[in-house]
Design an enzyme around this catalytic site. Sequence first.
Site, PDB file in Angstrom:
ATOM      1  N   HIS A 171      -4.745 -10.904   3.369  1.00  0.00           N
ATOM      2  CA  HIS A 171      -4.877  -9.699   4.257  1.00  0.00           C
ATOM      3  C   HIS A 171      -5.113  -9.903   5.585  1.00  0.00           C
ATOM      4  CE1 HIS A 171      -5.472  -7.491   0.226  1.00  0.00           C
ATOM      5  NE2 HIS A 171      -4.075  -7.158   0.579  1.00  0.00           N
ATOM      6  N   LYS A 217      -2.367   2.445  -8.761  1.00  0.00           N
ATOM      7  CA  LYS A 217      -3.247   1.420  -9.112  1.00  0.00           C
ATOM      8  C   LYS A 217      -4.481   2.216  -9.375  1.00  0.00           C
ATOM      9  CE  LYS A 217      -1.284  -2.280  -6.243  1.00  0.00           C
ATOM     10  NZ  LYS A 217      -1.502  -3.198  -4.840  1.00  0.00           N
ATOM     11  N   ARG A 229       4.561 -11.428   0.160  1.00  0.00           N
ATOM     12  CA  ARG A 229       4.533 -13.196  -0.246  1.00  0.00           C
ATOM     13  C   ARG A 229       5.701 -13.709  -1.013  1.00  0.00           C
ATOM     14  NH1 ARG A 229      -0.331 -10.690  -3.716  1.00  0.00           N
ATOM     15  NH2 ARG A 229       1.402  -9.229  -3.801  1.00  0.00           N
ATOM     16  N   SER A 246      -5.260  -9.153  -4.358  1.00  0.00           N
ATOM     17  CA  SER A 246      -6.507  -8.468  -4.923  1.00  0.00           C
ATOM     18  C   SER A 246      -6.555  -8.574  -6.302  1.00  0.00           C
ATOM     19  CB  SER A 246      -6.386  -7.270  -4.168  1.00  0.00           C
ATOM     20  OG  SER A 246      -6.477  -7.095  -2.997  1.00  0.00           O
TER      21      SER A 246
HETATM   22  O1  PNS Z   1      -1.848  -2.569  -1.054  1.00  0.00           O
HETATM   23  P1  PNS Z   1      -0.809  -1.567  -1.631  1.00  0.00           P
HETATM   24  O2  PNS Z   1      -1.231  -1.117  -2.947  1.00  0.00           O
HETATM   25  O3  PNS Z   1       0.602  -2.285  -1.748  1.00  0.00           O
HETATM   26  O4  PNS Z   1      -0.498  -0.397  -0.781  1.00  0.00           O
HETATM   27  C1  PNS Z   1       0.067   0.664  -0.980  1.00  0.00           C
HETATM   28  C2  PNS Z   1      -0.073   2.049   0.023  1.00  0.00           C
HETATM   29  C3  PNS Z   1      -1.706   2.496  -0.346  1.00  0.00           C
HETATM   30  C4  PNS Z   1       0.092   1.595   1.467  1.00  0.00           C
HETATM   31  C5  PNS Z   1       0.712   2.906  -0.358  1.00  0.00           C
HETATM   32  O5  PNS Z   1       0.770   3.458  -1.648  1.00  0.00           O
HETATM   33  C6  PNS Z   1       0.647   4.225   0.441  1.00  0.00           C
HETATM   34  O6  PNS Z   1       1.287   4.335   1.500  1.00  0.00           O
HETATM   35  N1  PNS Z   1      -0.132   5.295   0.092  1.00  0.00           N
HETATM   36  C7  PNS Z   1      -0.213   6.447   0.792  1.00  0.00           C
HETATM   37  C8  PNS Z   1       0.565   7.498   0.181  1.00  0.00           C
HETATM   38  C9  PNS Z   1       1.929   7.452   0.550  1.00  0.00           C
HETATM   39  O7  PNS Z   1       2.424   7.584   1.569  1.00  0.00           O
HETATM   40  N2  PNS Z   1       2.958   6.895  -0.317  1.00  0.00           N
HETATM   41  C10 PNS Z   1       4.143   6.653  -0.049  1.00  0.00           C
HETATM   42  C11 PNS Z   1       5.141   7.748   0.109  1.00  0.00           C
HETATM   43  S1  PNS Z   1       6.167   8.095  -1.345  1.00  0.00           S
END
Ligand code: PNS
Length: 156
Positions: free
Chosen positions: A17, A41, A90, A128
């Site tokens: 990250h 998650k 990745r 992670s």
């Molecule tokens: O590190 P990750 O788990 O891949 O991150 C995912 C994250 C947190 C960026 C994503 O789930 C997110 O944007 N969450 C906020 C809620 C949202 O906007 N969801 C997408 C619209 S459907």
Amino acid sequence: MKICIVPGSFDPFTLGHLDVVKRAADLFDKVYVAIMINSQKKGMFDFAQRKRIAELSCAGLENVEVITADGLLVDLCRGLGASAVVKGVRDAQDCTYEINMARMNGFIDGSFETVLLPAKPELSFLSSTFVRELMKYEKPLDGALHPDAVAYISVI
Ligand code: PNS
């Protein structure tokens, strides 16, 4: 001023990250690292701990700020005036996931771009999930997390 958001669950924030954030910080005037909820998650660290780990990791990066946010990423982008979301990828699986997320976000609000940065080969095994697995079996975290983050985790 060009502003971007590097969003993620960051549970915890890894050296993979950090590499993405550093590269975003070279491309944009201001970078917000946004710790957000991924409803798919189940978390290990709470939000305050995730924020501290990310802050320790990003210390010294002058145009980078770590924030926590709930709600939708598109709303955060609008609120902060960000023109782009930056994510690291990745492998092909990450690309498929992130392209779909970018399209969903674009469907809700098409006013910002998603920029995908390929992970450096030497960091592409890091996740992670892998770090949480190392922790479960009490293995050292050196080389996976920033040294100050490793020290912090060892006392919480
Ligand atoms: O590190 P990750 O788990 O891949 O991150 C995912 C994250 C947190 C960026 C994503 O789930 C997110 O944007 N969450 C906020 C809620 C949202 O906007 N969801 C997408 C619209 S459907």
